[in-house]
Design a protein around this motif. Structure first.
Motif, mmCIF file in Angstrom:
data_model
loop_
_atom_site.group_PDB
_atom_site.id
_atom_site.type_symbol
_atom_site.label_atom_id
_atom_site.label_comp_id
_atom_site.label_asym_id
_atom_site.label_seq_id
_atom_site.Cartn_x
_atom_site.Cartn_y
_atom_site.Cartn_z
ATOM 1 N N ASP A 190 0.695 -2.734 -6.492
ATOM 2 C CA ASP A 190 1.428 -2.529 -7.708
ATOM 3 C C ASP A 190 2.738 -3.253 -7.664
ATOM 4 O OD1 ASP A 190 2.625 -1.825 -9.923
ATOM 5 O OD2 ASP A 190 3.209 0.138 -9.168
ATOM 6 N N LYS A 226 8.237 4.374 2.628
ATOM 7 C CA LYS A 226 7.285 5.017 3.519
ATOM 8 C C LYS A 226 6.926 4.148 4.726
ATOM 9 C CE LYS A 226 4.288 8.008 2.689
ATOM 10 N NZ LYS A 226 3.870 9.422 2.848
ATOM 11 N N ASN A 265 0.792 -1.227 0.000
ATOM 12 C CA ASN A 265 0.000 0.000 0.000
ATOM 13 C C ASN A 265 0.824 1.277 0.000
ATOM 14 O OD1 ASN A 265 -2.427 -1.312 -0.072
ATOM 15 N ND2 ASN A 265 -2.662 -1.379 2.150
ATOM 16 N N HIS A 266 1.989 1.208 0.590
ATOM 17 C CA HIS A 266 2.719 2.474 0.758
ATOM 18 C C HIS A 266 4.133 2.488 0.193
ATOM 19 C CE1 HIS A 266 -0.557 3.500 3.453
ATOM 20 N NE2 HIS A 266 -0.361 2.385 4.107
#
Lengths: 205, 205, 205, 205
Positions: free
Chosen positions: D112, D40, D35-36
């Motif tokens: 991704d 991050k 997700n990040h």
DNA sequence: AATGAATGAGGTTTCATTCAT
DNA sequence: TATGAATGAAACCTCATTCAT
């Protein structure tokens, strides 16, 4: 190049427009320093507040500390003059003190001349501190003088004028405390209470 | 001043310390904040003052503002307790007030609890401000209570306890002014003068 | 790598430069961000890469995110213009697409426009994201337009132009994969294969 | 101490609870990294997300990069198995590809996988990169194999299986683009369009 | 097996100040 | 007189990592 403040001694002819750039800067600086304190106000803030650039501020004042000092001095002088005029009317002393009290409470409500000078110490030069101290003394002296006269007149009991002057200012500073502001609805009421309290100590009533 | 004790990372070998690290930090912080104000003290300064690294300070306190708040709260509590104990002896009220005054003058001489809270407002969260305000109120309340009792006993004339409490503190703050410090040679003398002045307002003597 | 040109403060002596400092910074930023991604590139890296100090970068761009956004926007615009010019020659559509493909493969080989925009989302403001999204759309639109014309000319079978444009870009992105780069020896060859594959879908050949 | 993953080869008896601490950590890590992105997500974030402390994470994984690598490997293996099972049903090839496409679009929508591996390069060791690359290859290989069979059956025209496999994945990645998501209302519809487009290139229809 | 305490290195940002024009 | 461009130092804060328990 380093010479500023070109006014001849004494009160300047009032016709002259006093909006020279350096005065504009000082005005903005006073307001900002009073509201936020020395550290929080950046030179950029001051510059922006009066529509010039930072470099312009530095053109007129060598350092931030100098700008600060000049601002304080002018402000104190302003206050001194105001106190002065209120103290020299024809009313009885108690009424004159009341006038000063009310004016002070109204004006100081969102400023804080005092806590101010404290911040000062670590930020400006010896010499600058000295000048501010003197200006502060001048503010008090007016009050001292009036009290001394009252003592001589037997209008009040014998007290040390410097002590009484400081006590007066100290009591006025009560007005800054938020909890005091909750206690009274109007400056007038607060001033009345403070003056009554103070006056009782100065007299035998 | 630039020499830091280097310690390698990881939990330090068990030394039987009586003070936890966070308390060590708070102590150093209180001292520094009082002497120099919030803005001037960097987190690095605090860390260095107690022999840990900046990161350690952040391990215990999420932000500088939080460290500040915790410091103030603890300090106020400390003062409150001290005032409390001085106010609850068996002496007559005037003497107890004198004790508080002397202690306060001695302690505050180089600190500045007040100018402090002012700086506060722009630097900490709503919530933190609220907590400090409450702690401040608690400090005053002890005095209010004692004054109220004295009014009920007819030991002093009828006055508003909150007003009288604030007036008391305000007069004590006179002690901060350098010019007052020039006026008196000892705290005791200053305290005597202040109390006499104050007491005269509370009574009809 | 650690050697920085030291320059003293103040405006540098007038050298007739054809590029403004902010453009120099943007150029360096584009290169670095593309090669390493937003997070890995520090503002210091950017500054060093163009021979100024960090503070200078902040003089021109308020935050790192703003610098990033500006960089991306300029880069996309550059790409858009390039695609634009390649797409508007007189060649048949397939050849023009080939030109775009080859240019894109050559240019993107070590950059990564795409994985880029992903990182973006968590790092910049709503508004900045919006602007980048628009710039991206503009890049695609040129392709959409050309495809729509071709559909109208019966040069290719009826397809949804937006879909076809995205499919085109998606296939070009294959080139980024290292395993694809092993598969082909030259960009030209890779482009040929991709275009043939793509073209077969657009036509009935 | 350095030995983890103690399962004997082959699929483990499913009755065994597979919620050993390291698996819990990996699960949380996969979700967060996807997700990040790598940079991050802090090790603290991962720890907090699975209710252990940072030190615990370091007890199981030597470095953040290792945690990352393990996470990616497991995730890829998971995807590979899923693709595998979908590709080996009895349906015609086109339908099987459709199934993979739909599953992929549904799952990858907010992740991704790809831009991921790019971030990777600067953060993990040579060796770790190599392992991830291999895992990625294994994912593609299933598809390559199926395509090769179809070529041999004359089910599709002769194509390079690696190229075709990459093209397939590349087209699926279109789904990530927000503008594509606006174009279609359902994953199914998007999958249909992509497969039709792809299939047209593989055949002469 | 798991953790609390500590650190060092580095990142973003601010700001007083300088200098050539 | 006024300014735009640049800098150095320092501030706040984060984080991967380590180590004694």
């Amino acid at each position: 190049m380093t010479e500023k403040r070109r006014r001849s001694p004494g009160r300047p002819p009032t016709t002259q427009k006093n909006t020279t750039t350096d005065q504009v800067i000082i005005h903005a600086a006073i307001r900002l320093f009073l509201n936020h304190g020395y550290q929080k106000v950046s030179v950029d803030d001051v510059a922006e507040a009066c529509g010039v650039t930072k470099a312009t501020v530095y053109y007129y004042f060598k350092t931030k500390a100098e700008l600060f000092t000049e601002s304080i001095l002018q402000m104190m002088e302003r206050i001194r003059r105001q106190i002065d005029s209120l103290l020299h009317s024809e009313k009885p002393l108690k009424d004159r003190l009341f006038d000063v009290a009310e004016a002070h409470l109204r004006a100081t409500m969102d400023i804080d001349l005092d806590g101010f000078l404290r911040e000062t110490k670590n930020n400006v030069s010896e010499n600058q501190t000295h000048m501010m101290r003197q200006a502060e003394e001048r503010m008090y002296q007016e009050i001292e003088v009036v009290i001394e006269e009252a003592v001589n007149n037997n209008e009040i009991r014998p007290v040390s004028p410097p002590f009484a002057a400081h006590a007066f200012i100290a009591l006025l500073r009560m007005g800054n405390a938020p909890s005091m502001q909750e206690l009274f609805t109007a400056y007038e009421e607060m001033a009345t209470n403070i003056i009554n309290f103070y006056w009782r100590s100065l007299t035998n009533e």
